[in-house]
Design a protein around this motif. Structure first.
Motif, mmCIF file in Angstrom:
data_model
loop_
_atom_site.group_PDB
_atom_site.id
_atom_site.type_symbol
_atom_site.label_atom_id
_atom_site.label_comp_id
_atom_site.label_asym_id
_atom_site.label_seq_id
_atom_site.Cartn_x
_atom_site.Cartn_y
_atom_site.Cartn_z
ATOM 1 N N ASP A 1 -8.741 -7.378 -5.544
ATOM 2 C CA ASP A 1 -8.181 -8.111 -4.404
ATOM 3 C C ASP A 1 -9.209 -8.958 -3.674
ATOM 4 O O ASP A 1 -8.925 -9.480 -2.591
ATOM 5 N N GLU B 1 -3.945 -10.964 3.031
ATOM 6 C CA GLU B 1 -3.276 -9.713 3.358
ATOM 7 C C GLU B 1 -2.277 -9.952 4.477
ATOM 8 O O GLU B 1 -2.570 -10.652 5.442
ATOM 9 N N ASP C 1 0.832 -1.203 0.000
ATOM 10 C CA ASP C 1 0.000 0.000 0.000
ATOM 11 C C ASP C 1 0.870 1.258 0.000
ATOM 12 O O ASP C 1 2.098 1.198 0.108
ATOM 13 N N LEU C 2 0.249 2.424 -0.118
ATOM 14 C CA LEU C 2 0.971 3.687 -0.224
ATOM 15 C C LEU C 2 1.869 3.954 0.972
ATOM 16 O O LEU C 2 2.953 4.518 0.828
ATOM 17 N N ARG C 3 1.423 3.557 2.160
ATOM 18 C CA ARG C 3 2.210 3.804 3.375
ATOM 19 C C ARG C 3 3.185 2.681 3.680
ATOM 20 O O ARG C 3 3.912 2.737 4.662
ATOM 21 N N GLU C 4 3.183 1.662 2.849
ATOM 22 C CA GLU C 4 4.067 0.511 3.045
ATOM 23 C C GLU C 4 3.837 -0.158 4.409
ATOM 24 O O GLU C 4 4.762 -0.461 5.139
ATOM 25 N N TYR D 1 -2.702 10.340 2.471
ATOM 26 C CA TYR D 1 -4.054 10.454 1.912
ATOM 27 C C TYR D 1 -4.641 11.854 2.055
ATOM 28 O O TYR D 1 -5.737 12.119 1.572
ATOM 29 N N ARG E 1 -1.167 -6.634 -0.052
ATOM 30 C CA ARG E 1 -2.469 -7.163 -0.446
ATOM 31 C C ARG E 1 -2.334 -8.006 -1.703
ATOM 32 O O ARG E 1 -1.671 -7.616 -2.658
ATOM 33 N N ARG F 1 -7.138 1.572 -6.150
ATOM 34 C CA ARG F 1 -7.906 1.111 -4.990
ATOM 35 C C ARG F 1 -7.110 0.094 -4.176
ATOM 36 O O ARG F 1 -7.155 0.088 -2.942
ATOM 37 N N VAL G 1 -3.966 -0.177 -3.580
ATOM 38 C CA VAL G 1 -2.867 0.326 -2.752
ATOM 39 C C VAL G 1 -3.319 1.370 -1.726
ATOM 40 O O VAL G 1 -2.485 1.967 -1.048
ATOM 41 N N ARG G 2 -4.620 1.576 -1.597
ATOM 42 C CA ARG G 2 -5.123 2.546 -0.626
ATOM 43 C C ARG G 2 -5.792 1.851 0.547
ATOM 44 O O ARG G 2 -6.534 0.890 0.359
ATOM 45 N N THR G 3 -5.555 2.385 1.736
ATOM 46 C CA THR G 3 -6.213 1.861 2.934
ATOM 47 C C THR G 3 -7.123 2.912 3.573
ATOM 48 O O THR G 3 -7.771 2.630 4.576
#
Length: 393
Positions: free
Chosen positions: A51, A56, A34-37, A179, A41, A141, A143-145
């Protein structure tokens, strides 16, 4: 590769599994960070985020996460499969030094030929994912949480990849809040033997600040690609901002050029925190340059170009003030000294530059109880000067 040209992201898992089985790699699966590592997923190809039905894993505290952090190849203990005779592997998926996630694969044997096949497959997967992500809402979508604001949507589509390696240099970048970005932006590009670096901090923390940062980066690129000097580039940014916003909006920034052959750094300061040079994990210096006014403020101050000589292994830190000004519940700032000390302690032979940045931003967020009041951006460059083999793990 040939078969991938006309497939979309959702079709990649089946395509990869089919071709991997031909060389003895079974039960393959792709996990994207994800973006924040923080999480990995599974890309299943099903659902809006591609997904559905997938697994996960956390980056911290899991075997796949260890493979991601170490940029390595790790085997699960014990066997897998019906006869329990197969070995399960986790391999980091990277393009150069940009970490995209991890791959899972089972093999019947364990030798160097098999391990190299796993690494090769992971490299191919990286290229396949990169070729599909720019036009895939499913990937966005995946890579976003969290929900993303409009300014962040603009910034993530503006900035270059968060990691680069080539021509004796490594570049890494992190931005928070991922975000809810307001007016921070970074940029880098290579032209011949020159690495262009820049970081911007726009006034405000709203959509207009994001627009201001976008205009600043676009104007910077526009001037740079027409052969403008650093001073001319910053003046072009200022003129463009004033034409668009009057003097109601402005950006601070550092613009720099690094000669990749000689290590000579030239840079200008437009009202921004000074760059930090870390040498040999022992010596740290804040580079000096008389500041001109922020771009867009129309203060008419002279722009001074400074020059410094890097040595092989030197690290250059460009950052915005949100990094050091993050406060904990007691009001204590994360601070300049803690920032530098963190980079020195964590960027060792055991951790890549990008893993250091991931941990740094996690520490900044943790210090501020997970929510930042201001954007925090770090652009970290390492020059190796003739030691190209040290760029990748």
């Amino acid at each position: 590769m040939q078969a991938s040209h006309t497939v979309n992201l959702e079709q990649l898992p089946a395509l990869i599994a089919e071709h991997a089985a031909m060389v003895g790699i079974h039960e393959t699966a792709v996990f994207v960070v994800d973006l924040r590592e923080t999480v990995l997923r599974q890309l299943t190809g099903e659902g809006l985020g591609a997904d559905d039905g997938g697994e996960e894993f956390t980056v911290e505290g899991s075997l796949p996460g260890q493979a991601y952090q170490r940029v390595g190849l790790l085997a699960e203990p014990g066997g897998t499969g019906e006869g329990r005779g197969r070995r399960r592997w986790w391999v980091a998926i990277t393009d150069g030094v940009e970490r995209l996630g991890v791959m899972r694969g089972d093999t019947d044997t364990d030798d160097e030929v098999v391990r190299q096949a796993l690494r090769d497959l992971a490299s191919m997967i990286a290229l396949l994912v990169l070729s599909k992500r720019s036009f895939s809402d499913s990937f966005a979508r995946l890579v976003r949480t969290e929900r993303m604001n409009v300014a962040a949507e603009m910034q993530w589509n503006l900035t270059p990849p968060p990691a680069y390696a080539g021509h004796d240099a490594i570049v890494g970048a992190v931005v928070e809040p991922a975000y809810q970005i307001g007016g921070d932006a970074f940029d880098y590009a290579v032209a011949g033997d020159t690495l262009h670096l820049s970081v911007f901090d726009a006034m405000g923390h709203d959509t207009t600040a994001g627009i201001t940062a976008n205009v600043a980066v676009a104007a910077c690129r526009n001037a740079r690609r027409q052969g403008a000097s650093l001073t001319e580039t910053s003046e072009h940014v200022e003129t463009t901002l004033i034409r668009q916003f009057g003097t109601s909006r402005y950006v601070t920034g550092i613009l720099a050029d690094l000669d990749l052959v000689t290590g000579r750094l030239t840079w200008i300061n437009r009202g921004h925190p000074l760059p930090i040079l870390v040498r040999g994990n022992r010596w740290t210096s804040e580079l000096a340059c008389p500041p001109a006014g922020p771009m867009g403020a129309d203060l008419g101050l002279p722009v001074t170009q400074s020059s410094d000589q890097l040595q092989p292994g030197d690290r250059l830190l460009l950052y915005t003030d949100g990094v050091i000004e993050a406060r904990d519940a007691k009001g204590e700032q994360f601070g300049h000294d803690r920032f530098i000390d963190f980079v020195r302690r964590h960027h060792s032979g055991e951790r890549t530059l990008h893993e250091t940045l991931r941990r740094l931003m996690a520490a900044v967020l943790n210090h501020h109880d997970g929510r930042l009041d201001d954007d925090a951006t770090v652009l970290l460059t390492e020059w190796h000067g003739g030691h190209q083999h040290r760029l990748t793990p």
